[in-house]
Design an enzyme around this catalytic site. Sequence first.
Site, PDB file in Angstrom:
ATOM      1  N   ALA A   1       0.843  -1.194   0.000  1.00  0.00           N
ATOM      2  CA  ALA A   1       0.000   0.000   0.000  1.00  0.00           C
ATOM      3  C   ALA A   1       0.875   1.239   0.000  1.00  0.00           C
ATOM      4  O   ALA A   1       2.001   1.226   0.514  1.00  0.00           O
ATOM      5  CB  ALA A   1      -0.927   0.003   1.217  1.00  0.00           C
ATOM      6  N   ASP A   2       0.340   2.294  -0.576  1.00  0.00           N
ATOM      7  CA  ASP A   2       1.045   3.572  -0.555  1.00  0.00           C
ATOM      8  C   ASP A   2       0.018   4.691  -0.687  1.00  0.00           C
ATOM      9  O   ASP A   2      -1.093   4.467  -1.166  1.00  0.00           O
ATOM     10  CB  ASP A   2       2.064   3.675  -1.690  1.00  0.00           C
ATOM     11  CG  ASP A   2       3.043   4.814  -1.461  1.00  0.00           C
ATOM     12  OD1 ASP A   2       3.961   4.637  -0.632  1.00  0.00           O
ATOM     13  OD2 ASP A   2       2.886   5.881  -2.078  1.00  0.00           O
ATOM     14  N   GLN A   3       0.404   5.875  -0.248  1.00  0.00           N
ATOM     15  CA  GLN A   3      -0.509   7.018  -0.300  1.00  0.00           C
ATOM     16  C   GLN A   3       0.263   8.264  -0.702  1.00  0.00           C
ATOM     17  O   GLN A   3       1.388   8.484  -0.249  1.00  0.00           O
ATOM     18  CB  GLN A   3      -1.166   7.233   1.064  1.00  0.00           C
ATOM     19  CG  GLN A   3      -2.230   8.314   1.089  1.00  0.00           C
ATOM     20  CD  GLN A   3      -2.823   8.476   2.478  1.00  0.00           C
ATOM     21  OE1 GLN A   3      -2.122   8.870   3.411  1.00  0.00           O
ATOM     22  NE2 GLN A   3      -4.098   8.161   2.634  1.00  0.00           N
TER      23      GLN A   3
END
Length: 202
Positions: A78-80
Amino acid sequence: MTLWRGKDRLILASQSRARQMLLANAGIEFETVPAEIDERAAQQASGLSAPGDIAAFLAREKARFVSTRWPGRFVVGADQTLALGMRLFSKPAGRAQAAEQLRALAGNSHELHSGVAVARDGKILFEKVAIARMTMRRLTEAEIDAYLDEAGAAVTSSVGAYQLEGLGVHLFEYIEGDHFTILGLPLLPLLAFLRSERLIGV
């Protein structure tokens, strides 16, 4: 009691406490194996500039990296990214940079792009990017100082110098998007994928 039906526990390729909390609260058995990649170097090498594309790319890279080292296991990456118009933000290096970010965001709407990917044996099986639109209220210098005083070192652990699940909630006027996306993990589409693989029991 667990809803997890997989032979092995899920692997989360992230050290984010918020993401760990979301999976744990959903009754998912998992273990954490951080992806040891240079995110900024990988991003620059990719040539990508759109915030959603960057979030998706880094989520895939993290999932793929860890899955090649844990054969047969389902791995979540996951990344944001945080974007104010065309400007991308990184985690502030200290109080001064945190204050600068808050001044830029105050009175404006920015977007959080949260990417999630699932890989097994180096192959991407699922990916999704979700967006939340965040409108920060206007802030005086005194309010920024008071917030930074109270929040302390935590402001350097999140892009934008805030954590909505904590004191950062005081900074906002309006929010569009689900809580999971804001915390950095599009949980509902991830659960739908895991359900399609018969890995969870509900």
